[in-house]
Design a protein around this motif. Structure first.
Motif, short mmCIF file in Angstrom:
data_model
loop_
_atom_site.label_atom_id
_atom_site.label_comp_id
_atom_site.label_asym_id
_atom_site.label_seq_id
_atom_site.Cartn_x
_atom_site.Cartn_y
_atom_site.Cartn_z
N ARG A 59 0.83 -1.20 0.00
CA ARG A 59 0.00 0.00 0.00
C ARG A 59 0.87 1.25 0.00
O ARG A 59 1.95 1.27 0.55
CB ARG A 59 -0.89 0.05 1.23
CG ARG A 59 -1.89 -1.07 1.29
CD ARG A 59 -2.70 -0.97 2.57
NE ARG A 59 -3.58 -2.09 2.71
CZ ARG A 59 -4.84 -2.11 2.28
NH1 ARG A 59 -5.34 -1.05 1.70
NH2 ARG A 59 -5.59 -3.17 2.44
N ALA A 60 0.33 2.28 -0.61
CA ALA A 60 0.93 3.61 -0.52
C ALA A 60 -0.02 4.44 0.33
O ALA A 60 -1.24 4.33 0.20
CB ALA A 60 1.11 4.22 -1.90
N GLN A 61 0.51 5.24 1.20
CA GLN A 61 -0.30 6.09 2.07
C GLN A 61 -0.41 7.49 1.46
O GLN A 61 0.57 8.00 0.92
CB GLN A 61 0.33 6.18 3.46
CG GLN A 61 0.48 4.85 4.15
CD GLN A 61 -0.85 4.25 4.53
OE1 GLN A 61 -1.75 4.93 5.00
NE2 GLN A 61 -0.99 2.96 4.30
N VAL A 62 -1.61 8.06 1.55
CA VAL A 62 -1.84 9.41 1.02
C VAL A 62 -2.34 10.27 2.18
O VAL A 62 -3.40 10.02 2.73
CB VAL A 62 -2.88 9.40 -0.12
CG1 VAL A 62 -3.03 10.80 -0.71
CG2 VAL A 62 -2.50 8.39 -1.18
N ARG A 117 -11.87 4.70 -5.67
CA ARG A 117 -12.24 5.62 -4.59
C ARG A 117 -11.39 5.32 -3.36
O ARG A 117 -11.37 4.20 -2.87
CB ARG A 117 -13.71 5.49 -4.23
CG ARG A 117 -14.17 6.51 -3.22
CD ARG A 117 -15.68 6.39 -2.99
NE ARG A 117 -16.19 7.56 -2.33
CZ ARG A 117 -16.43 7.62 -1.03
NH1 ARG A 117 -16.22 6.56 -0.27
NH2 ARG A 117 -16.89 8.72 -0.49
N LEU A 118 -10.68 6.34 -2.87
CA LEU A 118 -9.85 6.18 -1.68
C LEU A 118 -10.60 6.58 -0.42
O LEU A 118 -10.37 6.02 0.64
CB LEU A 118 -8.58 7.01 -1.80
CG LEU A 118 -7.67 6.68 -2.98
CD1 LEU A 118 -6.45 7.57 -2.96
CD2 LEU A 118 -7.27 5.22 -2.96
N LEU A 149 -5.27 8.28 3.88
CA LEU A 149 -5.93 7.27 3.06
C LEU A 149 -4.87 6.32 2.53
O LEU A 149 -3.69 6.67 2.47
CB LEU A 149 -6.67 7.93 1.89
CG LEU A 149 -7.69 9.01 2.25
CD1 LEU A 149 -8.21 9.70 1.00
CD2 LEU A 149 -8.84 8.43 3.04
N SER A 150 -5.28 5.11 2.16
CA SER A 150 -4.30 4.17 1.62
C SER A 150 -4.72 3.70 0.24
O SER A 150 -5.91 3.56 -0.05
CB SER A 150 -4.10 2.99 2.56
OG SER A 150 -5.23 2.17 2.60
N LEU A 151 -3.73 3.49 -0.59
CA LEU A 151 -3.92 3.06 -1.96
C LEU A 151 -3.25 1.71 -2.11
O LEU A 151 -2.03 1.58 -1.94
CB LEU A 151 -3.30 4.08 -2.93
CG LEU A 151 -3.21 3.69 -4.40
CD1 LEU A 151 -4.60 3.46 -4.98
CD2 LEU A 151 -2.48 4.77 -5.17
N GLY A 186 4.53 1.44 -0.42
CA GLY A 186 5.28 1.89 0.75
C GLY A 186 5.52 3.38 0.78
O GLY A 186 5.97 3.92 1.79
N ASP A 187 5.21 4.09 -0.31
CA ASP A 187 5.39 5.54 -0.36
C ASP A 187 4.40 6.26 0.55
O ASP A 187 3.33 5.76 0.85
CB ASP A 187 5.17 6.07 -1.78
CG ASP A 187 6.38 5.89 -2.68
OD1 ASP A 187 7.41 5.43 -2.19
OD2 ASP A 187 6.25 6.19 -3.88
N LEU A 188 4.79 7.46 0.97
CA LEU A 188 3.88 8.37 1.66
C LEU A 188 3.74 9.60 0.77
O LEU A 188 4.72 10.28 0.47
CB LEU A 188 4.43 8.77 3.03
CG LEU A 188 3.60 9.80 3.80
CD1 LEU A 188 2.20 9.26 4.08
CD2 LEU A 188 4.30 10.19 5.08
N MET A 189 2.52 9.84 0.32
CA MET A 189 2.22 10.97 -0.56
C MET A 189 1.48 12.04 0.22
O MET A 189 0.75 11.73 1.16
CB MET A 189 1.35 10.51 -1.73
CG MET A 189 1.81 9.23 -2.40
SD MET A 189 3.43 9.33 -3.09
CE MET A 189 3.18 10.48 -4.37
#
Length: 148
Positions: free
Chosen positions: A39-42, A66-67, A78-80, A111-114
């Motif tokens: 997952r990437a976190q937003v 939809r996130l 939110l997570s993607l 693993g990214d944080l956006m």
């Protein structure tokens, strides 16, 4: 004689209760939840007065994912879910209005944080990568040049 009929009346339900509680399938111990490496976190900051729904538009896909939604003047994580690195655009839709905004494409790795900032005037909204996935590099061995 009353005592001899009373004893089986109590033993039979007690026996069923004992068998019923001890029988049944044995469940394995619950495994820990999976790591969020897929997952990437937003981190979404809504600076506007309208609630917004956030969608992710993945490269090669027509339908946005939809996130979640973010209320006015608030922040939410939110997570993607994603398996491989890819280009992602975020679509913002205001609730109670017809305003939509599509961010420029940004390269996202699991693993990214956006960070996504939503402004009152959605054309000023922005997206940035704050942190990449955890590094898999090992520590340098003692006595190497890295320790000097």
């Amino acid at each position: 004689m009353a005592r001899s009929t009373f004893l089986p009346v109590l033993l039979i339900p007690g026996l069923f209760l004992l068998v019923g509680c001890s029988a049944g399938p044995r469940r394995p111990a619950l495994s820990p939840p999976p790591a969020h490496h897929d997952r990437a976190q937003v981190l979404v900051t809504n600076l506007g007065w309208q609630e917004a729904i956030v969608y992710a538009v993945l490269d090669g896909h027509r339908n946005p994912v939809r996130l979640g939604s973010v209320t006015a003047m608030s922040q939410r994580r939110l997570s993607l879910r994603m398996a491989i690195p890819r280009l992602v655009r975020f679509e913002l839709r205001a609730i109670g209005g017809n305003a939509r905004f599509l961010t420029p494409a940004i390269h996202v790795t699991p693993g990214d944080l956006m960070e996504l900032q939503i402004h009152e005037y959605t054309a000023l909204s922005s997206v940035a990568r704050l942190r990449g996935p955890p590094s898999k590099a090992r520590a340098a061995p003692p006595g190497s040049l890295a320790h000097r």
